[in-house]
Motif scaffolding. Structure first.
Motif, PDB file in Angstrom:
ATOM      1  N   LEU A 250      27.327 -35.464  44.643  1.00 49.90           N
ATOM      2  CA  LEU A 250      28.927 -35.665  45.130  1.00 49.90           C
ATOM      3  C   LEU A 250      28.654 -36.842  44.351  1.00 49.90           C
ATOM      4  CD1 LEU A 250      31.006 -35.010  46.740  1.00 49.90           C
ATOM      5  CD2 LEU A 250      30.433 -36.810  48.399  1.00 49.90           C
ATOM      6  N   HIS A 251      27.390 -37.676  44.086  1.00 45.07           N
ATOM      7  CA  HIS A 251      27.704 -38.722  43.227  1.00 45.07           C
ATOM      8  C   HIS A 251      28.933 -39.148  41.510  1.00 45.07           C
ATOM      9  CE1 HIS A 251      24.582 -40.901  45.408  1.00 45.07           C
ATOM     10  NE2 HIS A 251      25.845 -40.911  46.494  1.00 45.07           N
ATOM     11  N   GLU A 252      27.936 -37.771  40.580  1.00 45.87           N
ATOM     12  CA  GLU A 252      28.756 -37.598  39.831  1.00 45.87           C
ATOM     13  C   GLU A 252      30.428 -37.425  39.349  1.00 45.87           C
ATOM     14  OE1 GLU A 252      28.829 -34.195  35.893  1.00 45.87           O
ATOM     15  OE2 GLU A 252      27.266 -34.180  38.260  1.00 45.87           O
ATOM     16  N   ARG A 253      31.241 -36.796  40.474  1.00 46.96           N
ATOM     17  CA  ARG A 253      32.416 -36.468  40.727  1.00 46.96           C
ATOM     18  C   ARG A 253      32.704 -38.270  41.391  1.00 46.96           C
ATOM     19  NH1 ARG A 253      33.229 -31.804  44.401  1.00 46.96           N
ATOM     20  NH2 ARG A 253      30.795 -32.163  45.356  1.00 46.96           N
ATOM     21  N   VAL A 254      32.361 -38.455  42.216  1.00 44.93           N
ATOM     22  CA  VAL A 254      32.811 -39.629  42.788  1.00 44.93           C
ATOM     23  C   VAL A 254      32.886 -41.144  41.540  1.00 44.93           C
ATOM     24  CG1 VAL A 254      32.007 -41.545  43.798  1.00 44.93           C
ATOM     25  CG2 VAL A 254      31.699 -39.605  44.561  1.00 44.93           C
ATOM     26  N   ARG A 255      31.991 -41.002  41.022  1.00 45.44           N
ATOM     27  CA  ARG A 255      32.069 -41.997  39.625  1.00 45.44           C
ATOM     28  C   ARG A 255      32.892 -41.752  38.933  1.00 45.44           C
ATOM     29  NH1 ARG A 255      26.073 -41.915  40.045  1.00 45.44           N
ATOM     30  NH2 ARG A 255      25.246 -43.108  40.920  1.00 45.44           N
ATOM     31  N   LEU A 256      33.407 -39.833  38.862  1.00 45.55           N
ATOM     32  CA  LEU A 256      34.225 -39.934  37.669  1.00 45.55           C
ATOM     33  C   LEU A 256      35.663 -40.180  38.007  1.00 45.55           C
ATOM     34  CD1 LEU A 256      35.780 -38.561  35.044  1.00 45.55           C
ATOM     35  CD2 LEU A 256      35.643 -36.715  37.041  1.00 45.55           C
TER      36      LEU A 256
ATOM     37  N   SER B 272      32.072 -47.044  48.461  1.00 44.65           N
ATOM     38  CA  SER B 272      30.697 -47.064  49.889  1.00 44.65           C
ATOM     39  C   SER B 272      30.253 -45.354  49.342  1.00 44.65           C
ATOM     40  CB  SER B 272      31.837 -47.345  51.416  1.00 44.65           C
ATOM     41  OG  SER B 272      32.438 -46.020  51.036  1.00 44.65           O
ATOM     42  N   VAL B 273      30.724 -44.139  49.017  1.00 41.87           N
ATOM     43  CA  VAL B 273      29.968 -43.482  48.447  1.00 41.87           C
ATOM     44  C   VAL B 273      28.985 -43.368  48.647  1.00 41.87           C
ATOM     45  CG1 VAL B 273      29.544 -40.742  48.525  1.00 41.87           C
ATOM     46  CG2 VAL B 273      32.359 -41.608  49.118  1.00 41.87           C
ATOM     47  N   LEU B 274      28.741 -44.534  47.028  1.00 40.50           N
ATOM     48  CA  LEU B 274      27.648 -44.341  46.324  1.00 40.50           C
ATOM     49  C   LEU B 274      26.593 -45.258  47.201  1.00 40.50           C
ATOM     50  CD1 LEU B 274      28.991 -44.401  43.127  1.00 40.50           C
ATOM     51  CD2 LEU B 274      28.049 -42.740  43.386  1.00 40.50           C
TER      52      LEU B 274
ATOM     53  N   ASP C  68      47.099 -46.173  45.340  1.00 38.76           N
ATOM     54  CA  ASP C  68      46.282 -47.659  46.050  1.00 38.76           C
ATOM     55  C   ASP C  68      45.095 -47.779  44.707  1.00 38.76           C
ATOM     56  OD1 ASP C  68      45.611 -49.465  47.163  1.00 38.76           O
ATOM     57  OD2 ASP C  68      46.496 -48.483  49.019  1.00 38.76           O
ATOM     58  N   PHE C  69      44.977 -47.711  44.286  1.00 33.11           N
ATOM     59  CA  PHE C  69      43.954 -47.645  43.585  1.00 33.11           C
ATOM     60  C   PHE C  69      42.467 -48.634  43.200  1.00 33.11           C
ATOM     61  CE2 PHE C  69      46.920 -46.952  39.990  1.00 33.11           C
ATOM     62  CZ  PHE C  69      46.661 -45.500  40.312  1.00 33.11           C
ATOM     63  N   GLN C  70      42.958 -49.521  44.141  1.00 29.55           N
ATOM     64  CA  GLN C  70      42.275 -51.224  44.715  1.00 29.55           C
ATOM     65  C   GLN C  70      41.643 -50.506  46.124  1.00 29.55           C
ATOM     66  OE1 GLN C  70      40.592 -53.648  43.227  1.00 29.55           O
ATOM     67  NE2 GLN C  70      39.405 -53.574  44.892  1.00 29.55           N
ATOM     68  N   VAL C  71      42.153 -49.194  47.219  1.00 30.73           N
ATOM     69  CA  VAL C  71      41.758 -48.860  48.267  1.00 30.73           C
ATOM     70  C   VAL C  71      40.291 -47.993  47.133  1.00 30.73           C
ATOM     71  CG1 VAL C  71      42.321 -47.220  50.365  1.00 30.73           C
ATOM     72  CG2 VAL C  71      43.682 -49.745  49.538  1.00 30.73           C
ATOM     73  N   ALA C  72      41.307 -46.497  46.231  1.00 27.67           N
ATOM     74  CA  ALA C  72      40.020 -45.554  46.254  1.00 27.67           C
ATOM     75  C   ALA C  72      39.456 -46.182  45.879  1.00 27.67           C
ATOM     76  CB  ALA C  72      41.397 -44.793  44.966  1.00 27.67           C
ATOM     77  N   ALA C  73      38.721 -47.406  45.054  1.00 28.54           N
ATOM     78  CA  ALA C  73      37.555 -47.489  44.352  1.00 28.54           C
ATOM     79  C   ALA C  73      36.636 -48.185  45.507  1.00 28.54           C
ATOM     80  CB  ALA C  73      37.848 -49.307  43.410  1.00 28.54           C
ATOM     81  N   ASP C  74      37.074 -48.946  46.219  1.00 30.07           N
ATOM     82  CA  ASP C  74      36.356 -49.219  47.024  1.00 30.07           C
ATOM     83  C   ASP C  74      35.626 -48.374  48.349  1.00 30.07           C
ATOM     84  OD1 ASP C  74      37.473 -51.511  46.738  1.00 30.07           O
ATOM     85  OD2 ASP C  74      38.445 -52.208  48.482  1.00 30.07           O
TER      86      ASP C  74
ATOM     87  N   GLU D 142      29.773 -36.464  55.964  1.00 31.79           N
ATOM     88  CA  GLU D 142      30.568 -38.016  56.116  1.00 31.79           C
ATOM     89  C   GLU D 142      30.577 -38.244  55.139  1.00 31.79           C
ATOM     90  OE1 GLU D 142      26.879 -40.040  58.327  1.00 31.79           O
ATOM     91  OE2 GLU D 142      27.550 -39.200  60.279  1.00 31.79           O
ATOM     92  N   ALA D 143      29.592 -37.999  53.963  1.00 31.72           N
ATOM     93  CA  ALA D 143      30.466 -38.712  52.532  1.00 31.72           C
ATOM     94  C   ALA D 143      31.405 -37.946  52.276  1.00 31.72           C
ATOM     95  CB  ALA D 143      29.097 -38.322  51.661  1.00 31.72           C
ATOM     96  N   VAL D 144      31.737 -36.466  52.267  1.00 35.77           N
ATOM     97  CA  VAL D 144      33.028 -35.846  51.847  1.00 35.77           C
ATOM     98  C   VAL D 144      33.716 -36.626  52.381  1.00 35.77           C
ATOM     99  CG1 VAL D 144      33.797 -33.603  51.605  1.00 35.77           C
ATOM    100  CG2 VAL D 144      31.442 -33.785  51.129  1.00 35.77           C
ATOM    101  N   VAL D 145      34.019 -36.856  53.795  1.00 33.14           N
ATOM    102  CA  VAL D 145      35.301 -37.214  54.636  1.00 33.14           C
ATOM    103  C   VAL D 145      35.641 -38.333  53.627  1.00 33.14           C
ATOM    104  CG1 VAL D 145      36.683 -38.251  56.355  1.00 33.14           C
ATOM    105  CG2 VAL D 145      35.005 -36.186  56.497  1.00 33.14           C
ATOM    106  N   ILE D 146      34.863 -39.482  53.290  1.00 32.04           N
ATOM    107  CA  ILE D 146      34.974 -41.085  52.795  1.00 32.04           C
ATOM    108  C   ILE D 146      35.699 -40.281  51.512  1.00 32.04           C
ATOM    109  CG2 ILE D 146      34.325 -42.886  51.833  1.00 32.04           C
ATOM    110  CD1 ILE D 146      32.135 -42.290  54.012  1.00 32.04           C
ATOM    111  N   TYR D 147      35.314 -39.559  50.638  1.00 27.94           N
ATOM    112  CA  TYR D 147      34.990 -39.117  48.881  1.00 27.94           C
ATOM    113  C   TYR D 147      36.359 -38.212  49.490  1.00 27.94           C
ATOM    114  CZ  TYR D 147      35.430 -35.248  45.439  1.00 27.94           C
ATOM    115  OH  TYR D 147      36.072 -35.056  44.331  1.00 27.94           O
ATOM    116  N   GLU D 148      36.955 -37.870  50.162  1.00 28.39           N
ATOM    117  CA  GLU D 148      38.636 -37.103  50.434  1.00 28.39           C
ATOM    118  C   GLU D 148      39.529 -38.124  50.476  1.00 28.39           C
ATOM    119  OE1 GLU D 148      38.229 -33.971  52.968  1.00 28.39           O
ATOM    120  OE2 GLU D 148      36.701 -32.620  51.557  1.00 28.39           O
ATOM    121  N   ARG D 149      38.765 -39.150  51.151  1.00 29.69           N
ATOM    122  CA  ARG D 149      39.924 -40.386  51.589  1.00 29.69           C
ATOM    123  C   ARG D 149      39.619 -41.190  50.116  1.00 29.69           C
ATOM    124  NH1 ARG D 149      36.900 -43.581  56.356  1.00 29.69           N
ATOM    125  NH2 ARG D 149      38.999 -45.404  56.011  1.00 29.69           N
ATOM    126  N   GLY D 150      39.232 -40.972  49.449  1.00 32.75           N
ATOM    127  CA  GLY D 150      39.760 -41.352  48.510  1.00 32.75           C
ATOM    128  C   GLY D 150      40.638 -41.096  47.090  1.00 32.75           C
TER     129      GLY D 150
END
Length: 223
Positions: free
Chosen positions: A87-93, A76-78, A66-72, A50-58
């Protein structure tokens, strides 16, 4: 004389062959490759998927700029999947990239008045380097702008560049003697007061024109 025949020598007796004892089961001797052991593959957690699905949408939103949508989505993954540490390290980057791009950017001043106003705000905020950048642009476009030169004197004085400050102040007074009266009481020029050149510049008798009080108000920096 008849030779005696040799009696045949008895054949050497052979030791009976004993069957080798069966080797006990144990680890293979050194140098012999052991048969690989198969480990069961641990299935992924459903939360990871589930987290990967949201990460890929980001990532898709980031590619669309669309930076604001991606940031949101990254946030949400974190927030929703704190256990997915790998997964968090890549998400934070990517979240940092989005936040930098989505931050509102200040409009770059274009006209002389806009640059003077931006320099005034910078001086009031203690950002003397930025003030000097804007004031130099004004000076380059309008070398006889005594207001910009006076403000350059203030910015350099506050930064400790006394020689630069004095040079700009003398030029500002030469172009407009009204700046002399302003400099006498301006607290922003306090670092120059012990300098003989400063005292000479501000103590010289003013020109024939009187001091324009409206100009004194305009050139002061409201803190």
């Amino acid at each position: 004389m008849a030779k005696k025949g040799r009696s045949p020598s008895p054949k050497s007796a052979r030791a009976p062959v004993r069957p080798s004892a069966a080797r006990p089961a144990g680890p293979a001797p050194s140098g012999t490759a052991a048969a690989p052991t198969r480990h069961a593959v641990r299935p992924r957690r459903s939360t990871y998927i589930e987290a990967v699905v949201i990460y890929e949408r980001g990532l898709e939103a980031l590619q669309r700029h669309d930076f604001q949508v991606a940031a949101d989505l990254f946030e949400s993954v974190l927030r929703q999947y704190p256990e997915e540490k790998e997964l968090h390290e890549r998400v934070r980057l990517y979240l940092n990239i989005c936040q930098r791009q989505a931050a509102p950017r200040e409009a770059i001043p274009q006209t002389l008045d806009e640059r003077l106003y931006a320099a005034t705000l910078a001086i009031n905020g203690g950002n003397y380097d930025q003030a000097i950048v804007n004031l130099r642009l004004v000076r380059d476009e309008d070398p006889d702008n005594d207001h910009a030169l006076y403000m350059l004197a203030v910015a350099h004085a506050q930064r400790g560049d006394l020689a630069e400050a004095l040079a700009h102040l003398e030029r500002a007074i030469t172009l407009n003697p009204e700046n002399r009266a302003l400099a006498r009481t301006d607290p922003d020029l306090e670092p120059l007061r012990g300098n003989e050149t400063f005292r000479t510049a501000v103590d010289t008798a003013a020109g024939s024109r009187g001091v324009d009080r409206r100009r004194l108000v305009r050139t002061r920096f409201t803190r």
